[in-house]
Each structure stands twice: as C-alpha cells, then as structure tokens.
Write an enzyme that holds these catalytic residues in place. Sequence first.
Site, PDB file in Angstrom:
ATOM      1  N   TRP A 130       9.674  -3.706   7.310  1.00 28.58           N
ATOM      2  CA  TRP A 130       8.704  -4.809   7.163  1.00 28.58           C
ATOM      3  C   TRP A 130       9.295  -6.046   7.842  1.00 28.58           C
ATOM      4  O   TRP A 130      10.440  -6.413   7.550  1.00 28.58           O
ATOM      5  CB  TRP A 130       8.493  -5.054   5.661  1.00 28.58           C
ATOM      6  CG  TRP A 130       7.552  -6.148   5.295  1.00 28.58           C
ATOM      7  CD1 TRP A 130       6.304  -6.367   5.804  1.00 28.58           C
ATOM      8  CD2 TRP A 130       7.775  -7.169   4.310  1.00 28.58           C
ATOM      9  NE1 TRP A 130       5.725  -7.455   5.189  1.00 28.58           N
ATOM     10  CE2 TRP A 130       6.615  -7.970   4.266  1.00 28.58           C
ATOM     11  CE3 TRP A 130       8.827  -7.492   3.458  1.00 28.58           C
ATOM     12  CZ2 TRP A 130       6.479  -9.059   3.412  1.00 28.58           C
ATOM     13  CZ3 TRP A 130       8.698  -8.566   2.603  1.00 28.58           C
ATOM     14  CH2 TRP A 130       7.530  -9.342   2.577  1.00 28.58           C
ATOM     15  N   ASP A 212      13.659  -1.831  -2.398  1.00 29.27           N
ATOM     16  CA  ASP A 212      12.449  -2.656  -2.379  1.00 29.27           C
ATOM     17  C   ASP A 212      11.268  -1.745  -2.686  1.00 29.27           C
ATOM     18  O   ASP A 212      11.085  -0.727  -2.008  1.00 29.27           O
ATOM     19  CB  ASP A 212      12.273  -3.316  -1.000  1.00 29.27           C
ATOM     20  CG  ASP A 212      11.055  -4.244  -0.964  1.00 29.27           C
ATOM     21  OD1 ASP A 212      10.499  -4.549  -2.036  1.00 29.27           O
ATOM     22  OD2 ASP A 212      10.658  -4.646   0.155  1.00 29.27           O
ATOM     23  N   LYS A 247       0.389  -5.241  -5.064  1.00 24.74           N
ATOM     24  CA  LYS A 247      -0.538  -4.204  -4.579  1.00 24.74           C
ATOM     25  C   LYS A 247      -1.047  -3.344  -5.726  1.00 24.74           C
ATOM     26  O   LYS A 247      -2.225  -3.082  -5.824  1.00 24.74           O
ATOM     27  CB  LYS A 247       0.140  -3.298  -3.550  1.00 24.74           C
ATOM     28  CG  LYS A 247       1.134  -3.983  -2.641  1.00 24.74           C
ATOM     29  CD  LYS A 247       0.486  -4.771  -1.543  1.00 24.74           C
ATOM     30  CE  LYS A 247       1.564  -5.547  -0.804  1.00 24.74           C
ATOM     31  NZ  LYS A 247       1.183  -6.070   0.469  1.00 24.74           N
TER      32      LYS A 247
END
Length: 394
Positions: A130, A212, A247
């Site tokens: 990311w 993560d 999310k």
Amino acid sequence: MTLAFQNISEAPTDPILGLNDAYKKDTNPNKINLGIGVCMDDNGNVPIMRAVKQAESYILKTQSSKTYVSMIGSQDFIDVTNTLLYGESFKSSHTTTAQMPAGSGALRVGFEFVKSCLGDLTVYAPNVTWGNHLGIIEKTGLTHAKYTYYNAETQSVDFEQMKSDLLAIKEPSVILLHVICHNPTGVDLTQSQWDELAILFQNNTHLIPYLDCAYQGFASSLDEDIYAARKLSESDINFIFAYSFSKNMALYRERIGALSIYSKDASKSYAISTQIQSIVRGIYSSPPAHGAEIVSTILQSDELKAEWINELNNMRERVITLRSELASRRPELSFLTQQNGLFSMIGLNKTTIDTLREKYGIYIVGNSRINIAGLSPSSLDYLCNALDEVHQPA
Ligand code: LMR
C-alpha cells in the site's frame, strides 16, 4: 523577520485520495470509481451497515458525557477488540492493545513506538505494498527497504524468495506484513506459509514482525482471516499489530482502529503501555470516541454482532461474485478468482490507465490496482468494452 512562506512548494498529490478527488469532479455520467478502497453497493454508494445504525441509535439514547477518553482508549473497546483479534489465543499479560484513529493512525503510532523504543530500525515492506505504508514510515523518520513478495508473472507470492530475502537481513529490523487481502495485489500467504514464518521469526529474533490488517472478514471468515496474528501470539513472538475497522464495519470516516503489541516478556507490557500513551499524548492526546463506541456496542451485543457478521459476509460474497464475473469475461484476468479482498493488479500500463480515466471516466490507481468492490453488474460491461477498445491496435 518575514516568515518565508514564499518558499513553500506543493506536496505531491496522493495517488489514491487525489484520484478520488478527481473522480468526484468528473462529470462523465458513466464514470466508475475503481480507485479508493471502499466497499460500494451496485449503485456506487458506500452504505452505513444496519448494525452500525442500530448501535448509533443506542449510543445517542444512552450516552451521558463527552468527557475525554483515556490516552490508551476505552477499556470496553480494548476488550472486544482483543477477543475479535486473538480469540482463544489471547494472552492478556503479554498484550498491550490501544484504541487508535484508524489503521493509518495505528501504523503511525506503531512506527513511532519502533523509533522511540527500539531505535532507528529499517522497515522492510513487501514489494509491492500500500503506497501510504511508505509515506507513514518516512514521515516517522524511519527508513524502508523491500523484500520480495509479489511475482507479477505468476500473480502469486514468491514465498521462497521472500524467505531468502528475510533471512539475508542481519541487522535488527522491522518486517511489515499484510495479514489478509494484501493491498494492492489480493495475494495472501497461506496458513502453512504463516506457520513457516512463525518459525523463521522464532529463530531470528532480530526481526520484529509488524502486522497490518485492514480487511478481516473479506477473504474467508473473521476467524480464518486473522490466522497470522493468532499464530504469532501462540508462538510467543514479539510483534506489533495495526488494525482497522474502516472496511469491515464500513466506519471509514469515524477513524477507528487499534494498535496491539505482543511482548514475549510479559513484565514489559506495562512499560509498553506507558510508552504508547506517551506517544499518543504527544500527537493527539487521546483518541476520538464515536467509532470505538459503535464497535463496542456491536461486539458486546449477540444480536448486533450476528447482524454485522451477516452484512460483512454479504459484502465479501458480493466481491467474490464480481471477481468471478470479471474473470469469466476476461480470460487474461482469470487469476482474479485466486485472490482475496477488494484489490488486484490487472497489469495495465500508464498510457492505458490514463486513457481509461480521460476517455471513459474509469478511475484506476497508477500501479494498475483496481477496487473490485467499485464494480457492479452493469459497470462490468462498460469496463470490459472500454478494455477492448483501448487494446485495439491503433
Ligand atoms: C485504499 O488503499 O484505497 C484505502 O486504504 C484508502 C486509503 O487511505 O488509501
């Protein structure tokens, strides 16, 4: 003396959030947003989950104060988060969990913890990762390097090379790892590969895993998707873990996540907790409350939790269906069905990505990452036709 504001230059546009701003301004009626990682419905909306709405209505009725939350966060939130993350693997005396302003906030505080408590270590990130990972590491003042992860030829993990890259690191270092639904490739490690990594970290204690997780529940199930964290905790390995509810509870703007640090030496947990609080105090004093109250309300209620899991399962199934539909229309993208979560990289070059945006209003991140959850049954045809047209010889 005059302050030299005239010397301030423009910061670069963020490749994901900047693209989202450009999408909002685009007047093309057929535009499709395959950029930012949000879970949309078939009309391109990002709905509030029913469980969240019910929790908010309960909070509105019962909340009696807006006084500060403590630096580490609300204990209710911390307790429900520990259960969700670790299940039966939870070892309370070894684990320090803190409420954070979303996954990005957790990542930043975690890197600040590395810098102030462990030293100026290099952070090794998967190649690719990311984009904002690298930005957050740099803003903390740490350096980063890469280890092999994604093989673009096979659209899968090059695990042998990954292990050999990790074993070649001789200095104390941080190893950043995506728990599930790797962003941007959707390519994940299997449970047996995590088992091998756990042994690698047990044998190489100068490497600190930094997990993560922003997509628990989007690959298989809540429990299966968090295997990595439970495995490392059971294996008694020092690790750092940044987690996001953006999310899986669709709480994006509420900025709610957690930072959890597992210490092999339980006698260090209190010191770790004080260090986290000191870092938080130096940046934002204490976390915002609303998102954490929603999470606690949902996870403390059997009824709301069941409703949330049901909605999350539907979001996951929608993405899995869209993956197979796109793969069945485009044989060159058959790998999409082997990958997890919102993202995959579909191998388009910059010129094609620019043409799709300018001519068709189709927004794709510059590294060719698409957000599958931005598609719908109707926009699939539009995307496939546009891909046919841009691939026509001139
Ligand atoms: C993404 O990867 O698109 C999301 O995590 C949103 C962001 O902040 O980049």
